[in-house]
Design a protein around this motif. Structure first.
Motif, PDB file in Angstrom:
ATOM      1  N   SER A 125       1.311  -9.227   0.947  1.00  0.00           N
ATOM      2  CA  SER A 125       2.539  -9.980   0.660  1.00  0.00           C
ATOM      3  C   SER A 125       2.691 -10.244  -0.838  1.00  0.00           C
ATOM      4  O   SER A 125       3.795 -10.179  -1.384  1.00  0.00           O
ATOM      5  N   GLU A 126       1.569 -10.526  -1.508  1.00  0.00           N
ATOM      6  CA  GLU A 126       1.623 -10.784  -2.947  1.00  0.00           C
ATOM      7  C   GLU A 126       2.076  -9.553  -3.715  1.00  0.00           C
ATOM      8  O   GLU A 126       2.942  -9.627  -4.583  1.00  0.00           O
ATOM      9  N   LYS A 127       1.488  -8.393  -3.369  1.00  0.00           N
ATOM     10  CA  LYS A 127       1.880  -7.168  -4.066  1.00  0.00           C
ATOM     11  C   LYS A 127       3.324  -6.797  -3.753  1.00  0.00           C
ATOM     12  O   LYS A 127       4.054  -6.296  -4.609  1.00  0.00           O
ATOM     13  N   GLY A 128       3.768  -7.050  -2.515  1.00  0.00           N
ATOM     14  CA  GLY A 128       5.147  -6.758  -2.157  1.00  0.00           C
ATOM     15  C   GLY A 128       6.142  -7.629  -2.887  1.00  0.00           C
ATOM     16  O   GLY A 128       7.237  -7.187  -3.253  1.00  0.00           O
ATOM     17  N   ASN A 129       5.778  -8.891  -3.142  1.00  0.00           N
ATOM     18  CA  ASN A 129       6.673  -9.776  -3.883  1.00  0.00           C
ATOM     19  C   ASN A 129       6.705  -9.436  -5.368  1.00  0.00           C
ATOM     20  O   ASN A 129       7.742  -9.572  -6.023  1.00  0.00           O
ATOM     21  N   MET A 130       5.567  -8.982  -5.905  1.00  0.00           N
ATOM     22  CA  MET A 130       5.508  -8.651  -7.324  1.00  0.00           C
ATOM     23  C   MET A 130       6.263  -7.356  -7.623  1.00  0.00           C
ATOM     24  O   MET A 130       6.917  -7.240  -8.655  1.00  0.00           O
ATOM     25  N   LYS A 131       6.147  -6.365  -6.738  1.00  0.00           N
ATOM     26  CA  LYS A 131       6.833  -5.094  -6.952  1.00  0.00           C
ATOM     27  C   LYS A 131       7.289  -4.555  -5.611  1.00  0.00           C
ATOM     28  O   LYS A 131       6.612  -3.735  -4.984  1.00  0.00           O
ATOM     29  N   PRO A 132       8.431  -5.022  -5.107  1.00  0.00           N
ATOM     30  CA  PRO A 132       8.866  -4.641  -3.748  1.00  0.00           C
ATOM     31  C   PRO A 132       9.452  -3.248  -3.648  1.00  0.00           C
ATOM     32  O   PRO A 132       9.758  -2.793  -2.549  1.00  0.00           O
ATOM     33  N   GLY A 133       9.648  -2.527  -4.769  1.00  0.00           N
ATOM     34  CA  GLY A 133      10.322  -1.242  -4.718  1.00  0.00           C
ATOM     35  C   GLY A 133       9.443  -0.093  -4.285  1.00  0.00           C
ATOM     36  O   GLY A 133       9.927   0.886  -3.722  1.00  0.00           O
ATOM     37  N   ASP A 134       8.122  -0.159  -4.550  1.00  0.00           N
ATOM     38  CA  ASP A 134       7.243   0.952  -4.208  1.00  0.00           C
ATOM     39  C   ASP A 134       5.833   0.413  -4.023  1.00  0.00           C
ATOM     40  O   ASP A 134       5.563  -0.772  -4.229  1.00  0.00           O
ATOM     41  N   ILE A 135       4.934   1.299  -3.625  1.00  0.00           N
ATOM     42  CA  ILE A 135       3.551   0.909  -3.349  1.00  0.00           C
ATOM     43  C   ILE A 135       2.621   1.290  -4.498  1.00  0.00           C
ATOM     44  O   ILE A 135       1.410   1.341  -4.325  1.00  0.00           O
ATOM     45  N   ARG A 136       3.176   1.540  -5.686  1.00  0.00           N
ATOM     46  CA  ARG A 136       2.340   1.933  -6.821  1.00  0.00           C
ATOM     47  C   ARG A 136       1.340   0.827  -7.173  1.00  0.00           C
ATOM     48  O   ARG A 136       0.137   1.088  -7.327  1.00  0.00           O
ATOM     49  N   MET A 137       1.813  -0.404  -7.328  1.00  0.00           N
ATOM     50  CA  MET A 137       0.916  -1.502  -7.679  1.00  0.00           C
ATOM     51  C   MET A 137      -0.091  -1.773  -6.577  1.00  0.00           C
ATOM     52  O   MET A 137      -1.259  -2.077  -6.829  1.00  0.00           O
ATOM     53  N   LEU A 138       0.354  -1.640  -5.336  1.00  0.00           N
ATOM     54  CA  LEU A 138      -0.525  -1.900  -4.197  1.00  0.00           C
ATOM     55  C   LEU A 138      -1.737  -0.984  -4.212  1.00  0.00           C
ATOM     56  O   LEU A 138      -2.868  -1.414  -3.963  1.00  0.00           O
ATOM     57  N   LEU A 139      -1.518   0.295  -4.514  1.00  0.00           N
ATOM     58  CA  LEU A 139      -2.608   1.263  -4.516  1.00  0.00           C
ATOM     59  C   LEU A 139      -3.369   1.283  -5.831  1.00  0.00           C
ATOM     60  O   LEU A 139      -4.586   1.469  -5.854  1.00  0.00           O
TER      61      LEU A 139
END
Length: 244
Positions: free
Chosen positions: A136-150
C-alpha cells in the motif's frame, strides 16, 4: 514490660496477616462461556499479576487492603479494566469476568501451493512476498507503475530500455531481463517475455501481493525463469467497491 511488648508484637503481626488476602477470579468467553486459558490479570498500582489456568481460574496471593485497578487481558479480546476494593468479601467463590471479542480484524493471510509434489523441506526455491502495508505504501508513493515496488527489493533492479516508451526490464541477480519470468496470477504475462515490458502498463493499486523467486526456476516455469520470476497476484473482487 517484656510481656506487654510481646503481646503488642503479636497483635501487629496478626494485623499484617489479616491485611493481606488472596483474590480469586475466573475468566471466560462472554458468548460461549468457555474458560480462557492464559488470560492475564494485573493490579496496576502494585505491579502484581497472575495467569489463568486450564479452567480459567486466577489466584492473586497476598493482596494488601486498598482500592486498586484490575486489568484483564487476553489476545483477541477487549481489555477489561475495573476498580476493586480489598478485601472484597468473605465469599470463597471466585469472582467471574466475561470478555468480549475484539472487533479489530487481523490482516488476511493467503496461502498458495507450489507446482510440485515435494514437501516444503525439500523445495530449494525461496518465495519472498510483498504485501500488506508495504504494498500500500509503494502504491501510494507511485501509483502509476510497479517500478518502485520492484526496484526497492533486494536483488532486483529495473533498467530502462527505451527513452521514448519508458520500457523497462527486470534484472534479478544481475542477469539480463529476458531471463526473468513475469506472471499474473500464476500465468505468463505478455507471452512470458519481460525484457521489453513497459512497467507503466501495470498499476500496483489492483495487486493483493507480489511474489518473487530469485534464482533458477526454469524447471517449473519454463526457460524464461533462469534468473527468477515475479508473480503479480490480483485482488479478489468484493461485493462493495473499495475506494482509496
Amino acid at each position: 514490660m517484656l510481656k506487654y511488648l510481646l503481646v503488642g508484637i503479636s497483635l501487629f503481626i496478626c494485623h499484617l496477616a489479616y491485611s493481606q488476602t488472596d483474590y480469586r477470579a475466573k475468566i471466560s468467553d462472554k458468548d460461549s462461556g468457555a474458560p480462557l486459558v492464559g488470560a492475564t490479570i494485573l493490579l496496576k498500582e502494585l505491579s502484581l499479576g497472575a495467569v489463568s489456568d486450564e479452567n480459567g481460574l486466577i489466584l492473586l496471593e497476598q493482596v494488601p487492603d486498598g482500592t486498586f485497578t484490575l486489568e484483564i487481558r487476553y489476545l483477541g479480546y477487549e481489555t477489561l479494566r475495573i476498580k476493586r476494593t480489598f478485601p472484597v468479601g468473605p465469599s470463597e467463590m471466585p469472582e467471574e469476568f466475561s470478555l468480549d471479542h475484539s472487533e479489530e480484524e487481523m490482516e488476511e493471510l493467503i496461502v498458495q501451493s507450489n507446482r510440485s509434489s515435494r514437501v516444503i523441506e525439500d523445495v530449494p526455491t525461496r518465495v519472498e512476498i510483498i504485501a500488506g502495508e508495504e504494498l500500500s505504501e509503494k502504491g501510494n508513493m507511485k501509483p502509476g507503475d510497479i517500478r518502485m515496488l520492484l526496484n526497492e527489493s533486494t536483488g532486483i533492479q529495473t533498467q530502462q530500455t527505451s527513452a521514448t516508451s519508458y520500457n523497462s526490464s527486470i534484472r534479478i541477480q544481475g542477469l539480463d531481463g529476458k531471463y526473468t519470468q513475469l506472471l499474473r496470477d500464476g500465468l505468463p504475462l505478455y507471452a512470458g517475455y519481460s525484457s521489453g515490458l513497459s512497467l507503466m502498463q501495470i498499476a500496483p493499486l489492483d495487486l493483493a501481493q507480489v511474489e518473487v523467486i530469485k534464482g533458477a526456476s526454469s524447471t517449473l516455469y519454463g526457460g524464461g525463469a533462469i534468473a527468477g520470476l515475479v508473480n503479480l497476484i490480483s485482488k479478489s473482487p468484493q461485493e462493495e467497491p473499495n475506494c482509496p
